[in-house]
Write an enzyme that holds these catalytic residues in place. Structure first.
Site, PDB file in Angstrom:
ATOM      1  N   CYS A 179      13.709  52.785 105.103  1.00  0.00           N
ATOM      2  CA  CYS A 179      14.363  52.734 103.739  1.00  0.00           C
ATOM      3  C   CYS A 179      15.814  52.174 103.531  1.00  0.00           C
ATOM      4  O   CYS A 179      16.673  53.142 104.078  1.00  0.00           O
ATOM      5  CB  CYS A 179      13.993  54.040 103.185  1.00  0.00           C
ATOM      6  N   PRO A 180      16.129  51.172 102.894  1.00  0.00           N
ATOM      7  CA  PRO A 180      17.425  50.936 102.786  1.00  0.00           C
ATOM      8  C   PRO A 180      18.480  51.924 101.924  1.00  0.00           C
ATOM      9  O   PRO A 180      19.479  52.013 102.028  1.00  0.00           O
ATOM     10  CB  PRO A 180      17.567  49.434 102.403  1.00  0.00           C
TER      11      PRO A 180
END
Length: 344
Positions: A179-180
């Site tokens: 998840c950025p």
């Protein structure tokens, strides 16, 4: 043409084979020439000679991207918290002191829960695979590396439950996805914190949207519109002119909004948009947990039968994930013990 003898055939078969070394235990293995993938009969390690290391020239850009996303998310969270308190609570406390104290308690609980779970998901290690000895015969025992593969990036054994993340640059145990927005992977160590963050974020955005709309109604300028222009219109023109009149009246009232009013409008639009996106993500994550899978395992489970997949779907997966099973069984055991004592 004369047929060859059995001795000559055996010799030809041997010459087609080749000798290699298992990376897990260091023992020599004789393989046919058409076997690039093999499993060691001693330690159980799997070797894939066709697998090549991919280029990691974009690793620095991925790290920079994650840090930028993480910074933006943290700033936005604090803007929503402090901006909402600044814009909403003067209106709330002007209505009633007890009403303001009640909503202050709710805001504090939601803010602390959201920031805490976000910090645990973002700054905690996502999950470290077990560290085992490998490389030589004395250290690699029988079955110690069952179904393990060699990670070509980390040059370490990788268990079947692990996956290498090229954004983090390491193997993650029970990796769900990278998840950025949290700048981290979602794995065995922080998956629970990530789900709790999604739940608290959905509740918080719902609360912000309701309170911002409530405060806007109390401090917005009068919403003036005229229905006299709609006389003589029917059908589609009536509906179109009615929407046009309402929209123009809304823009006129927005011109007289104060800075608090503009912040309230932005908070309402942003919170509703985030609530929709986070709710979809939360539903997807809970459905994977219900099936006993992760996002990556769901992508790679194309060879499973439908009957086996149906057997895995169970609410007990959700109970085990959130850790309720221990508390439920302990409560039931204590309940039955006290009931037996009472009957005696």
């Amino acid at each position: 043409m004369a047929s060859s003898s059995p001795e000559e055939q055996c010799g030809a078969e041997v010459t087609d084979n080749y000798e290699t070394t298992c990376w897990g235990c260091g023992l020599r293995v004789m393989l046919p020439s058409c076997a690039p993938v093999f499993k060691c009969g001693w330690c159980g390690a799997i070797t894939d000679q066709n697998k090549k290391k991919r280029d990691q020239r974009c690793f620095g850009w991925r790290v920079l991207r994650d840090r930028c996303f993480l910074t933006v998310v943290i700033l936005f969270m604090f803007f929503v918290i402090f901006g909402g308190v600044w814009a909403i609570y003067p209106v709330v406390f002007s209505i009633s002191l007890l009403w303001g104290i009640f909503h202050s308690i709710i805001t504090t609980i939601l803010a602390i829960a959201t920031v805490s779970f976000f910090s645990l998901a973002a700054f905690r290690c996502a999950g470290t695979p077990p560290n085992i000895l490998w490389g030589s015969y004395p250290t690699g025992g029988k079955g110690d590396l069952e179904n393990y593969t060699l990670c070509h990036y980390c040059t370490k054994p990788k268990s079947p439950r692990a996956h290498h993340c090229r954004s983090c640059g390491k193997c993650i145990l029970d990796m769900d996805h990278h998840c950025p927005f949290i700048g981290n992977c979602v794995g065995a160590a922080n998956h629970h914190s990530f789900i709790c963050f999604l739940i608290s974020a959905v509740l918080s955005t719902n609360y912000v949207s309701i309170m911002s709309a409530y405060a806007s109604l109390h401090m917005s300028p009068p919403f003036l519109y005229s229905l006299g222009r709609l006389k003589g219109t029917t059908g589609r023109d009536l509906a179109w002119k009615l929407l046009n009149e309402i929209f123009v009246a809304f823009l006129r009232s927005a011109l007289f909004l104060s800075s608090r009013g503009l912040v309230l409008v932005y908070l309402f639009i942003a919170s509703v948009s985030l609530q929709i996106g986070l709710s979809i993500l939360l539903w997807q994550q809970l459905s994977f947990i219900y099936q006993g899978k992760t996002y990556l395992s769901n992508l790679s489970s194309q060879t499973d039968n439908e009957e086996e997949e149906e057997e895995k779907k169970d609410c007990q997966n959700l109970v085990r994930f959130f850790g309720f099973q221990y508390f439920v069984t302990r409560f039931l055991s204590n309940f039955w013990v006290t009931r037996k004592r009472h009957n005696k």
